[in-house]
Design an enzyme around this catalytic site. Sequence first.
Site, PDB file in Angstrom:
ATOM      1  N   GLU A  90       0.910  -1.378  -0.126  1.00 34.72           N
ATOM      2  CA  GLU A  90       0.355   0.236  -0.147  1.00 34.72           C
ATOM      3  C   GLU A  90       0.681   1.755   0.054  1.00 34.72           C
ATOM      4  OE1 GLU A  90      -3.882  -1.339   2.334  1.00 34.72           O
ATOM      5  OE2 GLU A  90      -2.695  -0.346   4.292  1.00 34.72           O
ATOM      6  N   CYS A 103       3.680   8.403   0.768  1.00 32.14           N
ATOM      7  CA  CYS A 103       4.045   7.775   1.553  1.00 32.14           C
ATOM      8  C   CYS A 103       3.806   6.069   0.235  1.00 32.14           C
ATOM      9  CB  CYS A 103       3.337   7.488   2.592  1.00 32.14           C
ATOM     10  SG  CYS A 103       3.269   6.192   3.641  1.00 32.14           S
ATOM     11  N   CYS A 110       6.285  -6.901   7.426  1.00 29.41           N
ATOM     12  CA  CYS A 110       7.492  -6.583   7.716  1.00 29.41           C
ATOM     13  C   CYS A 110       7.810  -7.052   9.211  1.00 29.41           C
ATOM     14  CB  CYS A 110       7.234  -5.198   8.907  1.00 29.41           C
ATOM     15  SG  CYS A 110       8.914  -4.860   9.575  1.00 29.41           S
ATOM     16  N   CYS A 114       6.720  -4.321  15.680  1.00 30.69           N
ATOM     17  CA  CYS A 114       6.402  -3.517  16.410  1.00 30.69           C
ATOM     18  C   CYS A 114       4.931  -3.895  16.947  1.00 30.69           C
ATOM     19  CB  CYS A 114       6.469  -2.389  16.313  1.00 30.69           C
ATOM     20  SG  CYS A 114       8.134  -1.700  15.937  1.00 30.69           S
ATOM     21  N   CYS A 117       2.332  -1.868  15.737  1.00 34.80           N
ATOM     22  CA  CYS A 117       1.724  -1.926  14.232  1.00 34.80           C
ATOM     23  C   CYS A 117       1.172  -2.914  13.631  1.00 34.80           C
ATOM     24  CB  CYS A 117       3.558  -1.509  13.749  1.00 34.80           C
ATOM     25  SG  CYS A 117       3.356  -1.268  11.989  1.00 34.80           S
ATOM     26  N   CYS A 331      -0.464   5.891   9.266  1.00 31.60           N
ATOM     27  CA  CYS A 331       0.637   5.016   9.985  1.00 31.60           C
ATOM     28  C   CYS A 331       0.521   4.381  10.595  1.00 31.60           C
ATOM     29  CB  CYS A 331       1.145   6.323  10.260  1.00 31.60           C
ATOM     30  SG  CYS A 331       2.285   6.992   9.484  1.00 31.60           S
TER      31      CYS A 331
HETATM   32  N1  SAH Z   1       9.341   0.569   9.218  1.00 34.08           N
HETATM   33  C1  SAH Z   1       9.516   1.892   9.302  1.00 34.08           C
HETATM   34  C2  SAH Z   1       8.492   2.807   8.564  1.00 34.08           C
HETATM   35  C3  SAH Z   1       7.306   2.370   8.649  1.00 34.08           C
HETATM   36  S1  SAH Z   1       6.246   2.670  10.479  1.00 34.08           S
HETATM   37  C4  SAH Z   1       9.192   2.408  10.632  1.00 34.08           C
HETATM   38  O1  SAH Z   1       9.325   2.164  11.690  1.00 34.08           O
HETATM   39  O2  SAH Z   1       9.213   3.299  10.869  1.00 34.08           O
HETATM   40  C5  SAH Z   1       5.816   4.505   9.859  1.00 34.08           C
HETATM   41  C6  SAH Z   1       5.644   4.987  11.186  1.00 34.08           C
HETATM   42  O3  SAH Z   1       4.215   4.423  12.111  1.00 34.08           O
HETATM   43  C7  SAH Z   1       6.471   4.758  12.661  1.00 34.08           C
HETATM   44  O4  SAH Z   1       7.296   5.768  12.956  1.00 34.08           O
HETATM   45  C8  SAH Z   1       5.790   3.807  13.170  1.00 34.08           C
HETATM   46  O5  SAH Z   1       6.212   3.731  14.732  1.00 34.08           O
HETATM   47  C9  SAH Z   1       4.249   4.627  13.220  1.00 34.08           C
HETATM   48  N2  SAH Z   1       3.262   3.755  13.992  1.00 34.08           N
HETATM   49  C10 SAH Z   1       3.605   2.017  13.174  1.00 34.08           C
HETATM   50  N3  SAH Z   1       2.184   2.054  13.655  1.00 34.08           N
HETATM   51  C11 SAH Z   1       1.541   3.129  14.484  1.00 34.08           C
HETATM   52  C12 SAH Z   1       0.305   3.306  14.838  1.00 34.08           C
HETATM   53  N4  SAH Z   1      -0.773   2.086  15.552  1.00 34.08           N
HETATM   54  N5  SAH Z   1      -0.271   4.412  15.527  1.00 34.08           N
HETATM   55  C13 SAH Z   1       0.516   5.271  15.175  1.00 34.08           C
HETATM   56  N6  SAH Z   1       1.516   5.138  14.460  1.00 34.08           N
HETATM   57  C14 SAH Z   1       2.417   3.992  13.961  1.00 34.08           C
HETATM   58 FE1  SF4 Z   2       7.817  -2.640  10.772  1.00 35.19          FE
HETATM   59 FE2  SF4 Z   2       5.755  -1.468  11.461  1.00 35.19          FE
HETATM   60 FE3  SF4 Z   2       8.068  -1.486  13.074  1.00 35.19          FE
HETATM   61 FE4  SF4 Z   2       8.004  -0.052  10.835  1.00 35.19          FE
HETATM   62  S1  SF4 Z   2       6.518   0.355  13.357  1.00 35.19           S
HETATM   63  S2  SF4 Z   2       9.274  -1.268  11.731  1.00 35.19           S
HETATM   64  S3  SF4 Z   2       6.767  -1.079   9.787  1.00 35.19           S
HETATM   65  S4  SF4 Z   2       6.704  -3.285  12.859  1.00 35.19           S
END
Ligand code: SAH
Ligand code: SF4
Length: 341
Positions: A90, A103, A110, A114, A117, A331
């Site tokens: 996406e 974006c 991934c 995390c 996420c 995000c």
């Molecule tokens: N993998 C990279 C880039 C993709 S995630 C990273 O982790 O930086 C992009 C951003 O979205 C990151 O800063 C992450 O902390 C944030 N993010 C992920 N899940 C989220 C959520 N449920 N609510 C708000 N921000 C989130």
């Molecule tokens: Fe992967 Fe989501 Fe963590 Fe970014 S925030 S590294 S996309 S699991």
Amino acid sequence: MNLYDLAPADLDRALGEIVSPPFRVKQIEEWLHVRGVDSFDAMTNVSKDVRAELKARFTLAFPEVLTRTVPASDGSQKYLFRLHDGQRIESVYMPIGDRTSICLSSQAGCAVGCTFCVTGFFGPGRNIGPSEMLGQFFTIQHEKQIPAEQMNVVFMGMGEPLLNFENLVTTLDILYRNMSPRRVTVSTSGIIPGIDDLARLEKRPNLAVSINAPDRKRREEIMPITAKYPLEELMASLRRFPLEKGRDLTIEYVLLAGYNDSKSDAVALAKLIRGLHAKVNAIPFNADPNLPEWMKRPNDTAIDRFVDTLVQHNVRVTVRRSKGRDIAAACGQLRHEKAVG
Ligand code: SAH
Ligand code: SF4
């Protein structure tokens, strides 16, 4: 071979074998890297014979658009693409005043995992190639007819860009034909060797790092990758990251109600990043049914308190207005399951 998967030097070589003189090679490269065409026949200043030869040897292909969501109230729109092997990724189009951010995803899933996420929840996917990253960019740029000087690109979609380093660098080199490196941002969960590799590039994008917690213990709870790349070492890698004049690091910080959003958490964060040329981007958590139930978005009072405390400690901070929250494009809400949009 898809020509969009070749690094600029390899493309030069491949085209040089069948096209001469060199300015003819440059013309074709312009069709690819600046215009982003997806057919050889679009190359109107290239002779029919050369086009036929190119067609016989190479392909030009971008991922196919499966769906576009109806634009959200803020104009943002999510694109779902299907890759040649059926995987899905996406991208999000985000108009912001007279600028536009796109974006992009860097992986089809991934592996970092995390816990807040959605992409992490659905697990690892494969690396995507330059043609698949550029395809997201050019498809949206063409559809929206965005002039190059108004575009920003952020690698904040699905995936961890620094775990797909070689393809990322090829993609960056091609994007830089359209925009300055200052308009490109790579966001990482803190892959230290990747940050050091990025530091060695001649043309560096902006670096955004998802810190998300003010101390190692909590960071490890929500970002298990911290066990491999400890917070202290990550901060050291940021301190040695070279920044040109006028550039800042971005520290991303997902705000989770009652977990990392107190006044003392803000003070601890300010302390953690002291001495860095950095601004904080606070991102109120975006909830999703697949994520742990205890995770909640803080209310506005809590967000303001956190932000004000940072400001009192001389930290520059912005709150990310969650673009496209109503279309699940924000995000952490990008996924690769079947039914989207
Ligand atoms: N993998 C990279 C880039 C993709 S995630 C990273 O982790 O930086 C992009 C951003 O979205 C990151 O800063 C992450 O902390 C944030 N993010 C992920 N899940 C989220 C959520 N449920 N609510 C708000 N921000 C989130
Ligand atoms: Fe992967 Fe989501 Fe963590 Fe970014 S925030 S590294 S996309 S699991």
